[in-house]
Design an enzyme around this catalytic site. Structure first.
Site, PDB file in Angstrom:
ATOM      1  N   ARG A  87      10.849-106.935 -73.675  1.00  0.00           N
ATOM      2  CA  ARG A  87       9.478-106.949 -74.255  1.00  0.00           C
ATOM      3  C   ARG A  87       9.350-105.421 -74.640  1.00  0.00           C
ATOM      4  NH1 ARG A  87       3.964-105.651 -72.326  1.00  0.00           N
ATOM      5  NH2 ARG A  87       2.533-106.090 -73.959  1.00  0.00           N
ATOM      6  N   HIS A 131       1.214-101.269 -79.436  1.00  0.00           N
ATOM      7  CA  HIS A 131       1.048-100.832 -77.909  1.00  0.00           C
ATOM      8  C   HIS A 131       0.493 -99.412 -78.155  1.00  0.00           C
ATOM      9  CE1 HIS A 131       2.315-101.706 -73.714  1.00  0.00           C
ATOM     10  NE2 HIS A 131       1.774-100.606 -73.740  1.00  0.00           N
ATOM     11  N   GLU A 176      -2.984-105.367 -74.790  1.00  0.00           N
ATOM     12  CA  GLU A 176      -4.258-104.752 -74.060  1.00  0.00           C
ATOM     13  C   GLU A 176      -5.258-104.346 -75.111  1.00  0.00           C
ATOM     14  OE1 GLU A 176      -3.022-102.237 -71.086  1.00  0.00           O
ATOM     15  OE2 GLU A 176      -1.895-103.976 -69.982  1.00  0.00           O
ATOM     16  N   ASN A 303      -1.445-109.614 -68.730  1.00  0.00           N
ATOM     17  CA  ASN A 303      -0.910-108.322 -67.806  1.00  0.00           C
ATOM     18  C   ASN A 303      -1.855-108.365 -66.539  1.00  0.00           C
ATOM     19  OD1 ASN A 303       0.783-107.647 -70.153  1.00  0.00           O
ATOM     20  ND2 ASN A 303      -0.215-105.898 -70.412  1.00  0.00           N
ATOM     21  N   TYR A 305      -2.257-106.263 -62.634  1.00  0.00           N
ATOM     22  CA  TYR A 305      -1.867-105.161 -61.671  1.00  0.00           C
ATOM     23  C   TYR A 305      -2.819-105.236 -60.421  1.00  0.00           C
ATOM     24  CZ  TYR A 305       0.905-103.180 -65.399  1.00  0.00           C
ATOM     25  OH  TYR A 305       1.845-103.063 -66.454  1.00  0.00           O
ATOM     26  N   GLU A 380       3.208-108.258 -68.374  1.00  0.00           N
ATOM     27  CA  GLU A 380       3.188-107.110 -67.536  1.00  0.00           C
ATOM     28  C   GLU A 380       2.942-107.267 -66.170  1.00  0.00           C
ATOM     29  OE1 GLU A 380       1.470-103.232 -68.974  1.00  0.00           O
ATOM     30  OE2 GLU A 380       2.071-103.693 -70.944  1.00  0.00           O
TER      31      GLU A 380
HETATM   32  O1  IFM Z   1       1.905 -98.176 -68.624  1.00  0.00           O
HETATM   33  C1  IFM Z   1       0.944 -99.160 -69.130  1.00  0.00           C
HETATM   34  C2  IFM Z   1       1.308 -99.969 -70.145  1.00  0.00           C
HETATM   35  O2  IFM Z   1       1.417 -99.164 -71.238  1.00  0.00           O
HETATM   36  C3  IFM Z   1      -0.032-100.955 -70.604  1.00  0.00           C
HETATM   37  N1  IFM Z   1      -0.270-101.655 -69.224  1.00  0.00           N
HETATM   38  C4  IFM Z   1      -0.423-100.839 -68.076  1.00  0.00           C
HETATM   39  C5  IFM Z   1       0.751-100.178 -67.691  1.00  0.00           C
HETATM   40  C6  IFM Z   1       0.452 -99.318 -66.391  1.00  0.00           C
HETATM   41  O3  IFM Z   1      -0.569 -98.619 -66.518  1.00  0.00           O
END
Ligand code: IFM
Length: 481
Positions: A87, A131, A176, A303, A305, A380
């Site tokens: 990706r 992006h 995002e 995505n 985290y 992600e």
């Molecule tokens: O590095 C970033 C990415 O560009 C977009 N999503 C979160 C990642 C970590 O912060």
């Protein structure tokens, strides 16, 4: 919520289905470098990173991981890890230096080389059109707060569809848009660094519109029946105390439903208009816009985290602001001044983000419950930790147990979600290699491959080796514990 298996998500032996797409991700400004080569114009991130005080240590993406010049080496690296997909994102200012006009042949040629190199190695190209590196010339005309930018984006999407529309497997319009709108135009932590809540909300709508226009343009020109997609960083929200549910409702509207609503339901959530009426009247939504935005999506990119804990501020105690994003003074939450973002229990990654694999399972399951027919892809997931490059008997190595553990726990979460019926098509680990982490510059390393920023040498970390084993067998390997 009920889960099975180890409570800490450290499972092993879980079998992923045939066809599950194991890949890894990067983004143009974060890895490419070559910022002024072959006709590339300046993006808002060039301007921002070259503005003193905006990025840690004055770091810029001028060289980054030098992916532009080391493409063949990086393609071989992907192949050696056994990746099914890569990706990547396309730098709009490489294609149209000023964001408008004819394509720059050298820019297009780079992405043709990338896509052809992937296909030659049996790796699926997952291309993201945006992006975050908006051509600076478009920002000078108002950027995403200006409706015209959405139409310029559709023209750019058409150019890329004409160039690569016989070869790309999946087209992702935006990565995002929450960050583009709220960090770029609200808090000012990201380029272009504006702090204007009304502009941030206009940007939300124009990004949504850009998505719809771009999918429409792509459909007209591609020839290989690709998947169409968008990637969202949806917030997994938890409420604290009595006011928790109201705080969750407000932030869910602003962070999640303001995108999911028009994209998947064809309408904005009414409460977001009400909550933000002191900021904007949303007159920038014109008749017909929501129909344009509401395009069938072959796959929704997710995505993930960490999680977010909120409550309504009592107006008395010291206000908490731990939303996980760099605090540079402005607010990324227009109209939500009374919402507090609470510190959450650890453990944490090097970004200060709490590690909570249950949140990923919860997110996937709740999306599936809301949109049962919508296939999903994790576009992600990954973690920054402090890495040490050591000299071993077999050469340089990085023993990144924490990252491997993080990935293992999140792959477990993904697997559990699938066992609960979620149609999850694949998982793109963030990131293939260490790179420019936006406002944090090169201080945070997310890669499964280490990049030495002096020599630009690549060294697969232990997490990359662990991932290669997972991909080779389709079975979650144990960690060294
Ligand atoms: O590095 C970033 C990415 O560009 C977009 N999503 C979160 C990642 C970590 O912060």
């Amino acid at each position: 919520m009920g889960t099975q298996g180890n409570a800490d998500y450290r499972d092993s032996g879980l079998v992923f289905p045939d066809g599950f797409i194991f890949g890894s991700a990067t983004a143009s400004y974060q890895v490419e470098g070559a910022a002024q080569e072959d006709g590339r114009g300046p993006s808002i991130w060039d301007t921002f990173s070259h503005t003193p005080g905006k990025v840690w240590n004055g770091d810029t993406g001028d060289i980054a991981a030098d992916h532009y010049h080391r493409l063949d080496e990086d393609l071989d690296l992907m192949k050696s890890l056994g990746l099914h997909s890569y990706r990547f994102s396309i730098a709009w200012p490489r294609i149209q230096a000023n964001g408008r006009g004819p394509a720059n042949p050298a820019g297009v040629a780079f992405y043709e080389r990338l896509v052809d190199g992937l296909l030659a190695r049996g790796i699926r190209p997952i291309a993201t059109l945006y992006h975050w590196d908006l051509p600076q010339a478009l920002e000078d005309e108002g950027g995403w707060a200006n409706r015209d930018t959405a139409y310029a984006f559709a023209d750019y999407a058409r150019i890329m569809g004409e160039a690569l529309g016989d070869r790309v497997d999946t087209w992702t319009t935006l990565n995002e848009p929450w960050c583009s709108a709220y960090l770029g135009y609200g808090s000012g932590a990201h380029a272009p660094g504006r702090t204007d809540g009304a502009a941030a909300l206009a940007a939300v709508h124009h990004l949504n519109l850009a998505h719809g226009l771009a999918v429409t343009a792509l459909r007209e020109v591609v020839s290989n029946d690709p998947d169409f997609s968008i990637t969202l960083n949806l917030h997994v929200l938890r409420g604290e105390g009595e006011s928790g549910p109201e705080a969750v409702r407000q932030i869910d509207a602003l962070a999640n439903r303001v995108f999911l609503g028009p994209l998947l339901d064809g309408a904005y959530p009414a409460d977001v208009f009400n909550d933000t009426r002191g900021v904007t009247d949303w007159a920038f939504i014109l008749p017909g816009d929501t129909e344009i935005i509401h395009q069938p999506l072959d796959v929704l990119g997710v995505n993930y985290y960490s999680t977010t804990l909120v409550r309504v501020w009592d107006g008395v105690s010291e206000r908490q602001n731990s939303d996980g994003h760099k605090d540079v003074g402005g607010s990324p939450w227009p109209g939500a001044d009374r919402i507090e973002f609470m510190q959450q229990p650890g453990p944490y990654t090097e970004m200060g983000w709490n590690i909570e694999p249950a949140g990923l399972e919860e997110l996937l399951v709740s999306l599936h419950e809301s949109y049962p027919n919508q296939p999903l892809m994790i576009t992600e997931n990954g973690a920054a930790f402090v890495d040490e490059l050591v000299q071993g008997l077999d050469g340089p190595a990085v023993h990144d147990e924490e990252r491997t553990d993080y990935l293992r726990r999140h792959f477990t979460a993904a697997h559990r979600a699938m066992a609960r019926g979620v149609d999850l098509r694949g998982y793109q680990v963030w990131s293939l290699m260490d790179n420019f982490e936006w406002g944090y510059g090169y201080s945070k390393r997310f890669g499964i491959v280490h990049v030495d920023y002096d020599s630009l040498a690549r060294t697969p970390k232990d997490s990359a080796k662990w991932y290669a084993e997972l991909i080779a067998n389709g079975v979650l390997p144990p960690a060294n514990d």
